[in-house]
Motif scaffolding. Structure first.
Motif, PDB file in Angstrom:
ATOM      1  N   CYS A 105       0.839  -1.200   0.000  1.00  0.00           N
ATOM      2  CA  CYS A 105       0.000   0.000   0.000  1.00  0.00           C
ATOM      3  C   CYS A 105       0.873   1.249   0.000  1.00  0.00           C
ATOM      4  O   CYS A 105       0.619   2.203  -0.743  1.00  0.00           O
ATOM      5  CB  CYS A 105      -0.923  -0.002   1.208  1.00  0.00           C
ATOM      6  SG  CYS A 105      -2.084  -1.396   1.268  1.00  0.00           S
ATOM      7  N   GLU A 106       1.919   1.258   0.837  1.00  0.00           N
ATOM      8  CA  GLU A 106       2.851   2.387   0.852  1.00  0.00           C
ATOM      9  C   GLU A 106       3.509   2.568  -0.507  1.00  0.00           C
ATOM     10  O   GLU A 106       3.646   3.699  -1.005  1.00  0.00           O
ATOM     11  CB  GLU A 106       3.933   2.171   1.921  1.00  0.00           C
ATOM     12  CG  GLU A 106       3.538   2.580   3.321  1.00  0.00           C
ATOM     13  CD  GLU A 106       2.812   1.509   4.112  1.00  0.00           C
ATOM     14  OE1 GLU A 106       2.748   1.620   5.333  1.00  0.00           O
ATOM     15  OE2 GLU A 106       2.285   0.556   3.489  1.00  0.00           O
ATOM     16  N   ALA A 107       3.913   1.439  -1.105  1.00  0.00           N
ATOM     17  CA  ALA A 107       4.584   1.505  -2.410  1.00  0.00           C
ATOM     18  C   ALA A 107       3.656   2.096  -3.465  1.00  0.00           C
ATOM     19  O   ALA A 107       4.069   2.923  -4.289  1.00  0.00           O
ATOM     20  CB  ALA A 107       5.051   0.111  -2.820  1.00  0.00           C
ATOM     21  N   GLU A 108       2.390   1.697  -3.444  1.00  0.00           N
ATOM     22  CA  GLU A 108       1.433   2.230  -4.425  1.00  0.00           C
ATOM     23  C   GLU A 108       1.201   3.728  -4.223  1.00  0.00           C
ATOM     24  O   GLU A 108       1.109   4.484  -5.184  1.00  0.00           O
ATOM     25  CB  GLU A 108       0.109   1.476  -4.316  1.00  0.00           C
ATOM     26  CG  GLU A 108       0.114   0.134  -5.020  1.00  0.00           C
ATOM     27  CD  GLU A 108      -1.262  -0.189  -5.564  1.00  0.00           C
ATOM     28  OE1 GLU A 108      -1.610   0.345  -6.637  1.00  0.00           O
ATOM     29  OE2 GLU A 108      -1.985  -0.954  -4.893  1.00  0.00           O
ATOM     30  N   ILE A 109       1.110   4.150  -2.967  1.00  0.00           N
ATOM     31  CA  ILE A 109       0.907   5.574  -2.689  1.00  0.00           C
ATOM     32  C   ILE A 109       2.095   6.387  -3.206  1.00  0.00           C
ATOM     33  O   ILE A 109       1.931   7.455  -3.813  1.00  0.00           O
ATOM     34  CB  ILE A 109       0.706   5.817  -1.180  1.00  0.00           C
ATOM     35  CG1 ILE A 109      -0.602   5.174  -0.691  1.00  0.00           C
ATOM     36  CG2 ILE A 109       0.728   7.308  -0.867  1.00  0.00           C
ATOM     37  CD1 ILE A 109      -1.851   5.870  -1.155  1.00  0.00           C
ATOM     38  N   LEU A 110       3.305   5.890  -2.985  1.00  0.00           N
ATOM     39  CA  LEU A 110       4.501   6.603  -3.439  1.00  0.00           C
ATOM     40  C   LEU A 110       4.550   6.690  -4.965  1.00  0.00           C
ATOM     41  O   LEU A 110       4.899   7.734  -5.530  1.00  0.00           O
ATOM     42  CB  LEU A 110       5.760   5.916  -2.900  1.00  0.00           C
ATOM     43  CG  LEU A 110       5.999   6.075  -1.394  1.00  0.00           C
ATOM     44  CD1 LEU A 110       7.092   5.121  -0.913  1.00  0.00           C
ATOM     45  CD2 LEU A 110       6.358   7.516  -1.055  1.00  0.00           C
ATOM     46  N   LYS A 111       4.184   5.607  -5.637  1.00  0.00           N
ATOM     47  CA  LYS A 111       4.165   5.644  -7.105  1.00  0.00           C
ATOM     48  C   LYS A 111       3.060   6.592  -7.591  1.00  0.00           C
ATOM     49  O   LYS A 111       3.236   7.294  -8.602  1.00  0.00           O
ATOM     50  CB  LYS A 111       3.918   4.233  -7.657  1.00  0.00           C
ATOM     51  CG  LYS A 111       3.946   4.146  -9.190  1.00  0.00           C
ATOM     52  CD  LYS A 111       5.255   4.638  -9.781  1.00  0.00           C
ATOM     53  CE  LYS A 111       5.439   4.235 -11.238  1.00  0.00           C
ATOM     54  NZ  LYS A 111       4.362   4.605 -12.133  1.00  0.00           N
ATOM     55  N   LEU A 112       1.942   6.629  -6.895  1.00  0.00           N
ATOM     56  CA  LEU A 112       0.854   7.540  -7.247  1.00  0.00           C
ATOM     57  C   LEU A 112       1.329   8.999  -7.144  1.00  0.00           C
ATOM     58  O   LEU A 112       1.032   9.827  -8.008  1.00  0.00           O
ATOM     59  CB  LEU A 112      -0.330   7.276  -6.320  1.00  0.00           C
ATOM     60  CG  LEU A 112      -1.564   8.165  -6.447  1.00  0.00           C
ATOM     61  CD1 LEU A 112      -2.818   7.337  -6.172  1.00  0.00           C
ATOM     62  CD2 LEU A 112      -1.526   9.332  -5.470  1.00  0.00           C
ATOM     63  N   ILE A 113       2.063   9.319  -6.074  1.00  0.00           N
ATOM     64  CA  ILE A 113       2.606  10.676  -5.910  1.00  0.00           C
ATOM     65  C   ILE A 113       3.503  11.030  -7.092  1.00  0.00           C
ATOM     66  O   ILE A 113       3.422  12.130  -7.651  1.00  0.00           O
ATOM     67  CB  ILE A 113       3.399  10.788  -4.595  1.00  0.00           C
ATOM     68  CG1 ILE A 113       2.502  10.519  -3.396  1.00  0.00           C
ATOM     69  CG2 ILE A 113       4.050  12.162  -4.474  1.00  0.00           C
ATOM     70  CD1 ILE A 113       3.269  10.320  -2.087  1.00  0.00           C
ATOM     71  N   TYR A 114       4.355  10.080  -7.483  1.00  0.00           N
ATOM     72  CA  TYR A 114       5.259  10.318  -8.609  1.00  0.00           C
ATOM     73  C   TYR A 114       4.486  10.531  -9.905  1.00  0.00           C
ATOM     74  O   TYR A 114       4.783  11.451 -10.677  1.00  0.00           O
ATOM     75  CB  TYR A 114       6.219   9.134  -8.760  1.00  0.00           C
ATOM     76  CG  TYR A 114       7.035   9.213 -10.031  1.00  0.00           C
ATOM     77  CD1 TYR A 114       8.118  10.072 -10.132  1.00  0.00           C
ATOM     78  CD2 TYR A 114       6.700   8.436 -11.144  1.00  0.00           C
ATOM     79  CE1 TYR A 114       8.860  10.160 -11.296  1.00  0.00           C
ATOM     80  CE2 TYR A 114       7.428   8.519 -12.317  1.00  0.00           C
ATOM     81  CZ  TYR A 114       8.503   9.384 -12.390  1.00  0.00           C
ATOM     82  OH  TYR A 114       9.226   9.485 -13.563  1.00  0.00           O
ATOM     83  N   ASP A 115       3.483   9.696 -10.154  1.00  0.00           N
ATOM     84  CA  ASP A 115       2.721   9.800 -11.410  1.00  0.00           C
ATOM     85  C   ASP A 115       1.993  11.143 -11.515  1.00  0.00           C
ATOM     86  O   ASP A 115       1.977  11.770 -12.582  1.00  0.00           O
ATOM     87  CB  ASP A 115       1.704   8.652 -11.506  1.00  0.00           C
ATOM     88  CG  ASP A 115       2.363   7.324 -11.837  1.00  0.00           C
ATOM     89  OD1 ASP A 115       3.565   7.325 -12.169  1.00  0.00           O
ATOM     90  OD2 ASP A 115       1.676   6.287 -11.765  1.00  0.00           O
ATOM     91  N   ILE A 116       1.396  11.587 -10.418  1.00  0.00           N
ATOM     92  CA  ILE A 116       0.679  12.865 -10.440  1.00  0.00           C
ATOM     93  C   ILE A 116       1.659  14.019 -10.635  1.00  0.00           C
ATOM     94  O   ILE A 116       1.421  14.918 -11.451  1.00  0.00           O
ATOM     95  CB  ILE A 116      -0.140  13.046  -9.155  1.00  0.00           C
ATOM     96  CG1 ILE A 116      -1.341  12.082  -9.160  1.00  0.00           C
ATOM     97  CG2 ILE A 116      -0.622  14.492  -8.997  1.00  0.00           C
ATOM     98  CD1 ILE A 116      -2.145  12.075  -7.889  1.00  0.00           C
TER      99      ILE A 116
END
Length: 457
Positions: free
Chosen positions: A158-169
């Motif tokens: 879940c943490e990994a997905e949130i971090l990738k989401l931050i990068y994508d945005i």
């Protein structure tokens, strides 16, 4: 007597252009939240004081906007209290408050509906929050937050997905020189008394604002030990890439259970985000990153700019005990919140709005004496049926005034209906940027306008 058109400090009006640009930012964020499987949620602006208090730490609680009870609440108090003793006075004169953030209302909602929700619950929320803070550049009393949280799973994926989401945005918005800082609360817990961890993190969270020496002074004033301060100095001096910093952390705190677990967590998350495609160097371990909110218990994260034009553009982390306060025992969560106002400021500073198409009128239909109202309204209706953002100048005035209006509003095209002897329905389409104008028949006009608009994008 006329009322002075002034704003409350810390509040702002948004012009049509600013709203258009903010909506562009929001459209990017919402689309990527949806891409990651997050569902929208909204909660009320007002919450009970019991919902909000005791969740943000002493300093955060002082920034809650309390709402007075209705009626003669002072006359109904059984025991008079001095107005200077505001801590005792507040619960007697106020039982509601404006929401301070979106995470606590989220957990209140989840606790109330836990038997209907499918877990893990992935929700996003885009709503304003209010804080009774001292207004300054980049800090407002009302601001829009965009949260994404995953509730009900302890998995580090879940943490990994949130971090990738931050990068994508951040990448989709075109931000330049951004960095995602991460840490684990266990890193700081390992060097201080567990019973004073909240106060310690609150003070350390001010490091970027007041500097290391002032933090040391505050820690000394709060009677933290010299060993704790020396350990913090050691963390502050961690240098190099993430691998090198993990080695330094191992030497500094790896001997303790909390420190060892924190290092293991950071290592696993870095491996997961690499697999998800987050480029090396974007995410950096910052051993003194604290995030001042009381409820964080695991990974904490913050989006910042390398040039420090503004403060953090967003923050978040893992929280394990917040659900317990609402009777949802063991319900953990992790999330991140973007601050739209600071995102807007940094995008404006980096000239990232220049290529964003305006959401204003695309074509102005002029109104001159020889054109009948019925003909103009019919043409206006057809323009909108064909999907063109269009408006009719309401008064029959000189064409020069109408063209000036179109220029001031940055309307790219103007249609001037005219009656020619050879062509009963002839229309001039004028490009306001180039000054070029061409005549078209009714059957040609809409295709010509659509082609012209595409060419200007």
């Amino acid at each position: 007597m006329a009322i002075l058109p002034s704003l409350v400090k810390g509040m702002r009006d948004y012009s049509p252009l600013q709203v258009c640009r903010r909506n562009y930012i929001l459209s990017i964020i919402r689309s990527i939240y949806a891409l990651y499987g997050f569902e929208p949620l909204e909660t009320p602006a007002l919450e009970t004081r019991a919902t909000l208090t005791g969740k943000y730490g002493q300093e955060g609680e002082q920034l809650i906007f309390n709402v007075l009870k209705s009626g003669n609440f002072l006359g109904e108090m059984a025991v008079p209290i001095s107005p200077t003793d505001y801590r005792k006075l507040k619960p007697l004169i106020s039982d509601k408050a404006l929401r301070y953030d979106l995470t606590v209302p989220l957990m209140r909602y989840v606790a109330a509906h836990q038997h209907q929700i499918c877990f893990p619950f992935r929700r996003y929320q885009v709503q304003p929050v209010w804080r009774a803070d001292r207004p300054q550049k980049g800090r407002y009393r009302e601001f829009l937050q965009c949260d994404a949280d995953i509730i009900g799973s302890p998995s580090l994926l879940c943490e990994a997905e949130i971090l990738k989401l931050i990068y994508d945005i951040s990448s989709q918005l075109g931000l330049q020189n951004f960095c995602i800082k991460i840490n684990h609360r266990g890193v700081l817990s390992a060097i201080t008394d567990p019973e004073r961890e909240t106060l310690f993190c609150t003070i350390v969270d001010k490091l970027e604002k007041i500097g290391f020496q002032q933090v040391v002074t505050a820690l000394q004033a709060a009677d933290f030990s010299s060993a704790t301060i020396a350990s913090l100095s050691l963390l502050q001096n961690c240098k190099g890439n993430n691998v090198e910093r993990l080695i330094q952390l191992q030497a500094a705190i790896g001997h303790s259970d909390q420190g060892s677990k924190a290092i293991e967590t950071l290592t696993d998350i870095l491996a997961d985000i690499h697999t998800l495609g987050l480029p090396d160097g974007v995410c950096a371990i910052e051993p003194t990153l604290a995030r001042g909110l009381h409820y964080y218990t695991g990974l904490v994260m913050e989006l910042t700019m390398a040039n420090k034009l503004v403060g953090s553009l967003g923050g978040g982390g893992r929280y394990a005990n917040l659900g317990d306060l609402f009777g949802a025992t063991g319900l953990v969560g992790v999330g991140f919140s973007f601050g739209i106002d600071r995102l807007y400021d940094i995008m404006e500073a980096q000239n990232l709005f220049q290529s964003i198409p305006s959401c204003s009128t695309e074509v102005l239909l002029t109104n001159i004496e020889k054109n009948g109202t019925t003909q103009l309204l019919h043409l206006l209706r057809q323009l909108r049926v064909h999907g063109f953002k269009s408006e009719l100048y309401p008064q029959k005035v000189k064409i020069k005034k109408q063209l000036t209006y179109a220029h001031k509003k940055n309307i790219p095209f103007v249609i001037i209906p005219e009656e020619a002897a050879s062509v009963p329905h002839c229309y001039i389409l004028k490009n306001m940027q180039t000054g070029v104008q061409n005549r078209y028949s009714w059957s040609e006009l809409f295709d010509a306008l659509r082609t012209a608009l595409v060419s200007t994008c």
